[in-house]
Write an enzyme that holds these catalytic residues in place. Sequence first.
Site, PDB file in Angstrom:
ATOM      1  N   LYS A   1      20.622  34.804  -9.318  1.00 27.22           N
ATOM      2  CA  LYS A   1      19.317  34.655  -8.648  1.00 27.22           C
ATOM      3  C   LYS A   1      19.107  35.736  -7.612  1.00 27.22           C
ATOM      4  O   LYS A   1      17.972  36.151  -7.388  1.00 27.22           O
ATOM      5  CB  LYS A   1      19.154  33.250  -8.052  1.00 27.22           C
ATOM      6  CG  LYS A   1      19.109  32.176  -9.147  1.00 27.22           C
ATOM      7  CD  LYS A   1      18.054  31.108  -8.938  1.00 27.22           C
ATOM      8  CE  LYS A   1      17.879  30.296 -10.212  1.00 27.22           C
ATOM      9  NZ  LYS A   1      17.220  29.042 -10.100  1.00 27.22           N
TER      10      LYS A   1
ATOM     11  N   LYS B   1      18.518  31.570 -22.263  1.00 27.93           N
ATOM     12  CA  LYS B   1      18.063  30.178 -22.378  1.00 27.93           C
ATOM     13  C   LYS B   1      16.564  30.028 -22.070  1.00 27.93           C
ATOM     14  O   LYS B   1      16.001  30.811 -21.310  1.00 27.93           O
ATOM     15  CB  LYS B   1      18.904  29.250 -21.494  1.00 27.93           C
ATOM     16  CG  LYS B   1      18.601  29.305 -20.025  1.00 27.93           C
ATOM     17  CD  LYS B   1      19.200  28.104 -19.294  1.00 27.93           C
ATOM     18  CE  LYS B   1      18.597  28.052 -17.899  1.00 27.93           C
ATOM     19  NZ  LYS B   1      18.405  26.759 -17.334  1.00 27.93           N
TER      20      LYS B   1
ATOM     21  N   LYS C   1      11.972  27.210 -17.433  1.00 34.11           N
ATOM     22  CA  LYS C   1      10.583  26.910 -17.049  1.00 34.11           C
ATOM     23  C   LYS C   1       9.968  27.984 -16.160  1.00 34.11           C
ATOM     24  O   LYS C   1       8.759  28.075 -16.054  1.00 34.11           O
ATOM     25  CB  LYS C   1      10.431  25.517 -16.446  1.00 34.11           C
ATOM     26  CG  LYS C   1      11.295  25.131 -15.287  1.00 34.11           C
ATOM     27  CD  LYS C   1      10.930  23.700 -14.839  1.00 34.11           C
ATOM     28  CE  LYS C   1      12.147  22.876 -14.479  1.00 34.11           C
ATOM     29  NZ  LYS C   1      12.971  23.423 -13.399  1.00 34.11           N
TER      30      LYS C   1
HETATM   31  P1  ATP Z   1      14.342  27.385 -13.552  1.00 38.23           P
HETATM   32  O1  ATP Z   1      13.668  28.247 -14.569  1.00 38.23           O
HETATM   33  O2  ATP Z   1      13.510  27.039 -12.373  1.00 38.23           O
HETATM   34  O3  ATP Z   1      15.734  27.858 -13.177  1.00 38.23           O
HETATM   35  P2  ATP Z   1      15.278  25.586 -15.556  1.00 38.23           P
HETATM   36  O4  ATP Z   1      14.296  25.461 -16.681  1.00 38.23           O
HETATM   37  O5  ATP Z   1      16.449  26.448 -15.781  1.00 38.23           O
HETATM   38  O6  ATP Z   1      14.519  25.986 -14.249  1.00 38.23           O
HETATM   39  P3  ATP Z   1      16.494  23.410 -14.008  1.00 38.23           P
HETATM   40  O7  ATP Z   1      15.554  22.681 -13.115  1.00 38.23           O
HETATM   41  O8  ATP Z   1      17.432  24.402 -13.396  1.00 38.23           O
HETATM   42  O9  ATP Z   1      15.689  24.097 -15.221  1.00 38.23           O
HETATM   43  O10 ATP Z   1      17.355  22.376 -14.850  1.00 38.23           O
HETATM   44  C1  ATP Z   1      17.040  21.024 -15.105  1.00 38.23           C
HETATM   45  C2  ATP Z   1      17.972  20.485 -16.161  1.00 38.23           C
HETATM   46  O11 ATP Z   1      17.618  21.009 -17.449  1.00 38.23           O
HETATM   47  C3  ATP Z   1      19.441  20.860 -15.939  1.00 38.23           C
HETATM   48  O12 ATP Z   1      20.254  19.754 -16.249  1.00 38.23           O
HETATM   49  C4  ATP Z   1      19.670  22.002 -16.903  1.00 38.23           C
HETATM   50  O13 ATP Z   1      21.022  22.103 -17.302  1.00 38.23           O
HETATM   51  C5  ATP Z   1      18.759  21.602 -18.074  1.00 38.23           C
HETATM   52  N1  ATP Z   1      18.270  22.772 -18.827  1.00 38.23           N
HETATM   53  C6  ATP Z   1      17.534  23.785 -18.312  1.00 38.23           C
HETATM   54  N2  ATP Z   1      17.210  24.686 -19.266  1.00 38.23           N
HETATM   55  C7  ATP Z   1      17.777  24.222 -20.426  1.00 38.23           C
HETATM   56  C8  ATP Z   1      17.806  24.711 -21.781  1.00 38.23           C
HETATM   57  N3  ATP Z   1      17.189  25.815 -22.132  1.00 38.23           N
HETATM   58  N4  ATP Z   1      18.475  23.994 -22.709  1.00 38.23           N
HETATM   59  C9  ATP Z   1      19.090  22.835 -22.357  1.00 38.23           C
HETATM   60  N5  ATP Z   1      19.108  22.319 -21.119  1.00 38.23           N
HETATM   61  C10 ATP Z   1      18.452  22.996 -20.147  1.00 38.23           C
END
Ligand code: ATP
Length: 334
Positions: free
Chosen positions: A115, A197, A200
């Site tokens: 980050k 991955k 969001k």
């Molecule tokens: P950001 O983009 O803000 O980092 P993010 O989409 O990575 O957000 P988080 O809020 O960090 O999401 O994660 C919420 C949950 O969703 C966590 O348990 C994380 O492991 C899971 N998660 C996030 N992205 C994925 C993905 N692509 N596949 C499976 N699980 C996911």
Amino acid sequence: MENNKKIILSGIQPTGVFTLGNYLGAVRSWKQMQEDYNCYYFIADLHSMTIHIDPQKRRQQTREAFALLLACGIDPEKSLVFVQSHNKCHAEMGWIMDCCSQFGELSRMTQFKDKSSKHPDNINAGLFTYPALMAGDILLYQADYVPVGADQTQHLEFTRDVATRFNHTYGEVFKLPEGYFPKAGARVMSLQDPTSKMSKSDTNPKATISILDDEKTILKKFKSAVTDSEACVRFDPEAKPGVSNLMTIYSAITGKTMEEITAEFAGRGYGDFKTAVGECVAEALRPVREKYEELMQERTYLEEQMRRGAEIADKISRRTLTKTKKKIGLLLEK
Ligand code: ATP
Ligand code: LTN
């Protein structure tokens, strides 16, 4: 929630509408766990402060994220659902955990490195101490299991290390939490770059499926998903990351094995396969979208659920916070 069930706790940041990755990798299993565990789920708004977000947008996204959890089937009658900053114990425990964390161990966190390279103009102290706040979240509730994706396992290890050290220095207070990796959990990759991955906060809307996308948008995004030129539906994440990602999604929703999927699409082109994946995703997300739209019309209901959640969260976590403060030697107010 006075029973013998184990405690599950997890949080999600209000950084945008949940993606299909958040849903299949996390929130869908959170729903399934409600029957067998005491589940505590929260919107990690304090954690989201480590990245700059427009204040009006943060407010909106926090409300939306709360409604999304309910729309995904988290039932406030069965689980505790709340907004992290509404329970002041988190901020207080966060400071205590800061003082129990070492500079060296925080420096080794890969999320901090990732980050800070993504946002070189805002490497704030909160981004550095993020894992300490997260450790506080978990330890406050004496959680048995923490369902998180692979990206968060280092933070969970850190939590265990801090808890062990605290218990050793001041006496037993904290239960050591374990990771929980649901069998049905899937890691979903970006539709445009299947080696990273689905996230969001991705700025390319074609790369992610939002759980609020309508059927037409979903079908279109899957149609333009990156695949390869072999024209064979076969699971091989190394050589065929795009197709394998689509297979993972299809399998997570239909319950079919990779072999069954390969057989189903043998001799058919990627067009048919992409349409089938799009259709099953749209079908699975339709009830979530409908429920969400309904909930967003019921602002008073949402606010009441947030208030109730915060009250219960405070009650549960305050016991551990008071015990922690006593052990450290903070003078308790009478
Ligand atoms: P950001 O983009 O803000 O980092 P993010 O989409 O990575 O957000 P988080 O809020 O960090 O999401 O994660 C919420 C949950 O969703 C966590 O348990 C994380 O492991 C899971 N998660 C996030 N992205 C994925 C993905 N692509 N596949 C499976 N699980 C996911
Ligand atoms: N860091 C997590 C969100 C989070 C969390 C937690 C998850 C904050 N506190 C406590 C589990 C337990 C994330 O970004 N997914």
